[in-house]
Design a protein around this motif. Structure first.
Motif, mmCIF file in Angstrom:
data_model
loop_
_atom_site.group_PDB
_atom_site.id
_atom_site.type_symbol
_atom_site.label_atom_id
_atom_site.label_comp_id
_atom_site.label_asym_id
_atom_site.label_seq_id
_atom_site.Cartn_x
_atom_site.Cartn_y
_atom_site.Cartn_z
ATOM 1 N N PHE A 178 9.916 0.969 -3.412
ATOM 2 C CA PHE A 178 11.837 0.851 -3.102
ATOM 3 C C PHE A 178 12.064 2.209 -3.318
ATOM 4 O O PHE A 178 11.802 2.773 -4.468
ATOM 5 N N LEU A 179 11.994 2.985 -2.362
ATOM 6 C CA LEU A 179 11.687 4.963 -2.006
ATOM 7 C C LEU A 179 13.734 4.790 -1.843
ATOM 8 O O LEU A 179 14.001 4.991 -0.896
ATOM 9 N N GLY A 180 14.088 5.930 -2.021
ATOM 10 C CA GLY A 180 14.999 6.402 -0.755
ATOM 11 C C GLY A 180 16.157 7.385 -1.484
ATOM 12 O O GLY A 180 16.220 7.179 -2.728
ATOM 13 N N PRO A 181 16.424 8.077 -1.016
ATOM 14 C CA PRO A 181 17.307 9.348 -1.474
ATOM 15 C C PRO A 181 19.097 8.999 -2.208
ATOM 16 O O PRO A 181 18.710 7.432 -2.031
ATOM 17 N N ASN A 182 19.429 9.583 -2.925
ATOM 18 C CA ASN A 182 20.472 9.122 -3.556
ATOM 19 C C ASN A 182 21.243 8.232 -2.862
ATOM 20 O O ASN A 182 21.651 9.278 -2.366
ATOM 21 N N GLU B 73 14.285 1.700 -11.572
ATOM 22 C CA GLU B 73 13.614 3.276 -13.074
ATOM 23 C C GLU B 73 13.335 3.299 -13.911
ATOM 24 O O GLU B 73 13.539 3.416 -14.957
ATOM 25 N N PRO B 74 12.158 1.967 -13.862
ATOM 26 C CA PRO B 74 11.270 1.226 -15.730
ATOM 27 C C PRO B 74 11.586 2.978 -16.127
ATOM 28 O O PRO B 74 11.377 2.540 -16.948
ATOM 29 N N VAL B 75 10.549 3.877 -15.492
ATOM 30 C CA VAL B 75 10.161 5.093 -16.349
ATOM 31 C C VAL B 75 11.533 5.808 -16.888
ATOM 32 O O VAL B 75 10.783 6.661 -17.637
ATOM 33 N N ASN B 76 12.477 5.463 -16.965
ATOM 34 C CA ASN B 76 13.613 6.463 -16.750
ATOM 35 C C ASN B 76 13.293 6.706 -18.276
ATOM 36 O O ASN B 76 13.763 5.751 -18.935
ATOM 37 N N GLY B 77 13.327 7.870 -18.573
ATOM 38 C CA GLY B 77 13.566 8.233 -20.367
ATOM 39 C C GLY B 77 12.426 7.800 -20.934
ATOM 40 O O GLY B 77 12.647 8.052 -22.048
ATOM 41 N N LEU B 78 10.765 7.561 -20.445
ATOM 42 C CA LEU B 78 10.157 6.776 -21.389
ATOM 43 C C LEU B 78 9.031 8.624 -21.660
ATOM 44 O O LEU B 78 8.924 8.951 -20.363
ATOM 45 N N ASP B 79 8.461 8.102 -22.696
ATOM 46 C CA ASP B 79 7.450 9.706 -22.594
ATOM 47 C C ASP B 79 6.632 9.302 -22.122
ATOM 48 O O ASP B 79 6.028 8.270 -21.410
ATOM 49 N N LEU C 148 9.690 -2.216 -7.786
ATOM 50 C CA LEU C 148 10.191 -0.982 -7.913
ATOM 51 C C LEU C 148 10.308 -0.218 -7.675
ATOM 52 O O LEU C 148 9.886 0.238 -6.385
ATOM 53 N N SER C 149 11.561 0.264 -8.114
ATOM 54 C CA SER C 149 11.946 2.418 -7.557
ATOM 55 C C SER C 149 11.686 3.114 -8.150
ATOM 56 O O SER C 149 11.814 2.474 -9.502
ATOM 57 N N SER C 150 11.663 3.966 -8.105
ATOM 58 C CA SER C 150 11.403 5.217 -8.836
ATOM 59 C C SER C 150 11.500 6.532 -8.466
ATOM 60 O O SER C 150 11.704 6.400 -6.990
ATOM 61 N N HIS C 151 11.805 7.543 -9.167
ATOM 62 C CA HIS C 151 12.419 8.979 -8.225
ATOM 63 C C HIS C 151 11.617 9.422 -8.531
ATOM 64 O O HIS C 151 11.058 10.845 -7.993
ATOM 65 N N LEU C 152 10.256 9.549 -9.715
ATOM 66 C CA LEU C 152 8.855 10.226 -9.742
ATOM 67 C C LEU C 152 7.853 9.777 -8.463
ATOM 68 O O LEU C 152 6.925 8.942 -8.843
ATOM 69 N N SER D 93 4.587 11.158 -8.155
ATOM 70 C CA SER D 93 3.660 11.393 -8.550
ATOM 71 C C SER D 93 3.499 9.986 -9.512
ATOM 72 O O SER D 93 2.285 9.565 -8.996
ATOM 73 N N GLU D 94 4.148 8.819 -9.646
ATOM 74 C CA GLU D 94 3.883 8.004 -10.653
ATOM 75 C C GLU D 94 3.827 6.788 -9.439
ATOM 76 O O GLU D 94 3.663 6.549 -9.665
ATOM 77 N N MET D 95 5.003 6.972 -8.570
ATOM 78 C CA MET D 95 4.935 5.661 -7.732
ATOM 79 C C MET D 95 3.431 6.017 -6.628
ATOM 80 O O MET D 95 2.953 4.557 -6.425
ATOM 81 N N ALA D 96 2.775 7.250 -6.552
ATOM 82 C CA ALA D 96 1.686 6.967 -5.911
ATOM 83 C C ALA D 96 0.752 6.282 -6.509
ATOM 84 O O ALA D 96 -0.261 6.385 -6.263
ATOM 85 N N GLN D 97 0.358 6.631 -8.024
ATOM 86 C CA GLN D 97 -0.358 6.353 -8.928
ATOM 87 C C GLN D 97 0.317 4.539 -9.018
ATOM 88 O O GLN D 97 -1.057 3.644 -9.494
ATOM 89 N N THR D 98 0.964 4.182 -8.855
ATOM 90 C CA THR D 98 1.435 2.795 -9.213
ATOM 91 C C THR D 98 1.877 1.669 -8.171
ATOM 92 O O THR D 98 0.919 1.006 -7.727
ATOM 93 N N ALA D 99 2.448 2.188 -7.435
ATOM 94 C CA ALA D 99 2.534 1.860 -6.460
ATOM 95 C C ALA D 99 1.096 1.271 -5.767
ATOM 96 O O ALA D 99 0.701 2.164 -4.815
ATOM 97 N N ASP D 100 0.949 -0.068 -4.482
ATOM 98 C CA ASP D 100 0.304 -0.804 -3.433
ATOM 99 C C ASP D 100 0.740 -0.629 -1.954
ATOM 100 O O ASP D 100 0.483 -0.117 -0.889
ATOM 101 N N HIS D 101 2.460 -0.715 -1.696
ATOM 102 C CA HIS D 101 2.985 -0.677 -0.673
ATOM 103 C C HIS D 101 4.395 -0.007 -0.921
ATOM 104 O O HIS D 101 4.898 -0.373 -1.523
ATOM 105 N N LEU D 102 4.663 0.378 0.115
ATOM 106 C CA LEU D 102 5.854 1.386 0.337
ATOM 107 C C LEU D 102 7.150 0.322 0.909
ATOM 108 O O LEU D 102 7.001 0.705 2.142
ATOM 109 N N ILE D 103 8.755 0.175 0.512
ATOM 110 C CA ILE D 103 9.632 0.076 1.452
ATOM 111 C C ILE D 103 11.104 1.990 1.317
ATOM 112 O O ILE D 103 10.826 1.656 -0.109
ATOM 113 N N VAL D 104 10.847 2.412 1.994
ATOM 114 C CA VAL D 104 11.693 3.437 1.808
ATOM 115 C C VAL D 104 12.959 3.652 3.145
ATOM 116 O O VAL D 104 12.999 2.637 4.724
#
Length: 313
Positions: A32-36, A153-159, A182-186, A188-199
């Protein structure tokens, strides 16, 4: 499965979400993507009943969230990692949540180990770092082994290790037939994780497609060409109405023409080309192209000074 039908949320005269309809299917990771300010968090809050829709409807696993008698077994959600009593330990927080749904203590220990909280389980949540707080929030979401997982934003703050762990976790759960949203601002991470996108942009759905289709459909064809005869090839390609860039010696980046046509032109005119490489567009490029007219705040650099430009809402 999550099903939203003409879902809308208004705060006075401001529209946060405007009659959006989408389906999040099981067995795949849906990003799930979108600007602030686009309406992502508001939409997620309406799914789990934290915000009441102004109109429209949204169900999870066939029911409104409030209608589920065992919500932790149906939906696991991470919307705010800080929503934990700061004087409670991670263990006590999870134990209390488990008690409300008759979840055995064994499961509490399982999610603590699963999320890497073992070393800090007896420490108070108020002293947790951002990353540890995220891990506790994810542990809480996993507690009831839910069919649907909603992560904001589950990966926010994770190493890096934590980011990789979340990526592998959601892919594994999707492979088990669960619904993952799931949503994320990253990007590169979304590109490796998601199969489908809603923007979403300005409260409206602007794209709902498999990630590969979204990238290919919102990017311009570009090919890297290496040749010692750059001037000759540039002149020949100019008649094709393409855009040509030259950032490196003996290298051209041709936009608007495929590699087969470039090779044919070079062959017909005896121009030696020693590399032809299609340049794959990134999710970031496709995303910016999709949302360029949906961003409320643009950064502008003039004379070395960044300026925030606010567009009308």
């Amino acid at each position: 499965m999550i099903e939203a039908r003409k879902l809308a949320k208004h705060y006075g005269e401001k529209t946060a979400v405007s009659e959006v309809s989408f389906t999040v299917k099981p067995g795949q990771v849906t990003g799930f993507l979108g600007p602030n300010g686009a309406g992502k968090s508001t939409t997620m809050r309406m799914i789990v009943g934290l915000d009441r829709p102004s109109s429209g409807d949204v169900t999870v696993n066939g029911k409104h969230y409030a209608e589920h008698k065992d919500p932790l077994h149906q939906v696991g959600a991470l919307l705010d990692a800080k929503a934990v009593h700061t004087s409670r330990t991670a263990y006590d927080h999870l134990r209390a949540m488990a008690a409300t749904h008759s979840i055995p203590l064994k499961r509490v220990h399982e999610v603590i180990e699963m999320t890497g909280l073992g070393a800090v389980a007896k420490k108070k949540a108020g002293g947790f770092s951002l990353g540890m707080g995220q891990r506790l929030g994810i542990a809480n979401a996993l507690l009831g082994d839910p069919q649907t997982l909603i992560l904001d934003e589950p990966v926010n703050g994770l190493d890096p290790e934590g980011v990789l762990w979340v990526r592998n976790l959601v892919k594994y759960l999707a492979g088990e037939g669960k619904t993952i949203f799931l949503s994320s601002h990253l990007m590169s991470e979304m590109a490796q994780t998601a199969d489908h996108l809603i923007v979403i942009g300005r409260g409206r759905i602007i794209a709902d497609a498999p990630i590969a289709e979204l990238i290919s459909g919102n990017s311009i064809q570009k090919v890297r060409v290496r040749t010692s005869q750059t001037a000759d090839l540039t002149r020949l390609l100019a008649s094709e109405g393409v855009t040509i860039g030259a950032n490196e010696p003996e290298t051209l980046e041709v936009t608007g023409l495929d590699s087969r046509r470039i090779a044919q032109i070079a062959l017909d005119n005896r121009v030696l080309v020693y590399e032809l490489a299609p340049l794959n567009a990134s999710l970031e490029e496709a995303y910016f192209d999709l949302t360029k007219d949906e961003v409320e705040y643009h950064s502008h650099v003039e004379s070395g000074e960044p300026t925030l430009i606010t567009e009308g809402k």
